[in-house]
Design an enzyme around this catalytic site. Structure first.
Site, PDB file in Angstrom:
ATOM      1  N   PRO A   1       0.820  -1.216   0.000  1.00 11.94           N
ATOM      2  CG  PRO A   1       0.189  -0.826   2.218  1.00 11.94           C
ATOM      3  CD  PRO A   1       0.933  -1.801   1.347  1.00 11.94           C
TER       4      PRO A   1
ATOM      5  CB  CYS B   1       0.913  32.875 -13.887  1.00 18.73           C
ATOM      6  SG  CYS B   1       0.499  33.917 -15.285  1.00 18.73           S
TER       7      CYS B   1
ATOM      8  CE1 TYR C   1       1.815   8.349  -5.649  1.00 21.98           C
ATOM      9  CE2 TYR C   1      -0.289   7.807  -4.644  1.00 21.98           C
ATOM     10  CZ  TYR C   1       0.931   7.408  -5.154  1.00 21.98           C
ATOM     11  OH  TYR C   1       1.259   6.079  -5.168  1.00 21.98           O
TER      12      TYR C   1
END
Length: 424
Positions: A274, A344, A380
């Site tokens: 995992p 941006c 992540y």
């Protein structure tokens, strides 16, 4: 099976510590991890013989050390992750029970990784046939694992699907006999098999892997002593999603293991790998609202975190629970809001769907200076951070036994440009 948590649009604390206290002490944006959640997720998987953490999900050495102290071994996909594992207290070679503490899993060797593997006796999970001969040139008589692509895959996004013809990952299942011959000729022993078809996969697709694994193990023969179910266990990011039935999943793999033990007449170790499952729900991205803007019929909350901190929404259209921390703790009515960052880029939106479609979220009314928390951000998140727009990497904090510990200092502006050189 864990109980699905109820997500609220208002949050006052993280692991018992005030959100405003955390922001005051560590600034924003900051990733905050609750150690107890990681420890609980480790205990969820206690039926498996070996839990091997895929540290790519969240690789701060304090997190890697935490899972080590919880009895978990580790997977590394690069020289840098081998280095992190060693810094966190793991050793090369097998542990006292014979299980490799670190396994290198990748589709190639770069020179730095191969050097560390040879130096520290790191077990290799080969994801390409070429790796077999390349390893044999540096290490003689090693035991190896093969990562097989069973010919199918699945995941919460096409970009997280790691099986089938369109995936670069693993050794194609029809090349197994060829790889066995390569290993025999190179003096290497195939002692393990591994399959991972994607992240966020359902039980039906994961169960298919069991049949493919059994067939592959029988083809390799009795040198197999370890089978790895890989990772991919889903985590619910909203109330419509659910956890895997872990008892049923274990039963499926245990049936495969027992069948192979009967065939080979020796014990087989059953691993699970995992990443997201251990760390996702532990993490929170703490950020400050810096502007409230009306754009036609849309209202925007613009915060000081962007996709340079959390890239999952822009990469996969991923949904993350979002909550507001009112400064005075009062109750507010909800309104439709789009949450965006400072970069941006028009795609710097946290409330978007796959394909880049901007969506709104029902959140409490909020003002500039109040805090917003992006939840389930422990997998992540920080590991995919970048310096895009020359933004510093966020700080990271681990809450353990009621105390908040800084585990990564926020980058300074000098840190961003360190190593850059203007030629004379």
């Amino acid at each position: 099976m864990p109980q699905i948590q109820e997500f609220s649009t208002t949050r006052t604390d993280i692991a018992g510590i005030s959100v405003y206290e955390l922001a005051s002490q560590f600034g924003t944006p900051t990733f905050v991890y609750d150690a107890s959640v990681i420890q609980q997720r480790v205990s969820d998987l206690a039926q498996f013989d070996v839990v091997r953490y895929a540290q790519k999900a969240c690789s701060n050495i304090a997190i890697v050390d935490l899972v080590r102290q919880s009895g978990v071994v580790v997977d590394a996909v690069s020289a840098g992750e081998i280095h992190r594992a060693l810094l966190a207290g793991y050793k090369g070679g097998p542990g006292e029970d014979g299980t490799p503490q670190i396994v290198y899993t990748a589709d190639i060797f770069d020179q730095m990784a191969l050097d560390l593997i040879a130096e520290h006796d790191i077990h290799v999970n080969c994801g390409s046939p070429d790796m077999i001969a390349q390893l044999a040139e540096r290490v003689s008589g090693a035991h190896i694992t093969l990562r097989l692509n069973p010919g199918f895959g699945h995941g919460h996004s096409q970009k997280t699907n790691t099986g089938g013809e369109q995936s670069k990952h693993g050794i194609w299942f029809e090349q197994l006999a060829e790889c066995k011959a390569l290993a025999d000729n190179a003096g290497l022993t195939i002692s393990g098999l591994h399959m991972h078809i994607g992240s966020g996969t359902d039980l039906e697709h994961l169960a298919q892997v069991c049949g493919s694994m059994k067939q592959a193990a029988l083809e390799v023969g009795p040198s197999i002593s370890v089978v790895s179910a890989g990772g991919g266990l889903p985590v619910p990011y909203n109330s419509s999603q659910s956890y895997m039935d872990l008892d049923r999943y274990y039963e499926l793999w245990d049936e495969v293991r027992k069948s192979l033990e009967s065939e080979f007449e020796h014990s087989i170790s059953l691993e699970i790998e995992p990443g997201r499952y251990l760390s996702a729900e532990s993490g929170f991205l703490l950020t400050e609202i810096r502007a409230v803007k009306e754009m036609g019929s849309n209202r925007f909350y613009l915060v000081d975190a962007g996709f340079n901190n959390l890239a999952r929404p822009i990469m996969y259209g991923s949904y993350h629970p979002i909550s507001i921390s009112p400064r005075n703790g009062d109750s507010r009515e909800d309104q439709a809001v789009i949450v965006g960052g400072p970069l941006c880029e028009s795609g710097d939106i946290f409330t978007q769907e796959e394909g880049g479609f901007v969506a709104s979220r029902q959140l409490p009314k909020a003002e500039v200076g109040e805090l917003l928390v992006i939840e389930c951000a422990g997998a992540y998140g920080s590991v995919m951070g970048s310096n895009y727009n020359s933004k510093p990497l966020a700080s990271e904090v681990l809450i353990k036994q009621g105390e908040a510990h800084l585990i990564r200092a926020r980058q300074s502006l000098d840190d961003i440009t360190r190593g850059e050189i203007i030629p004379s």
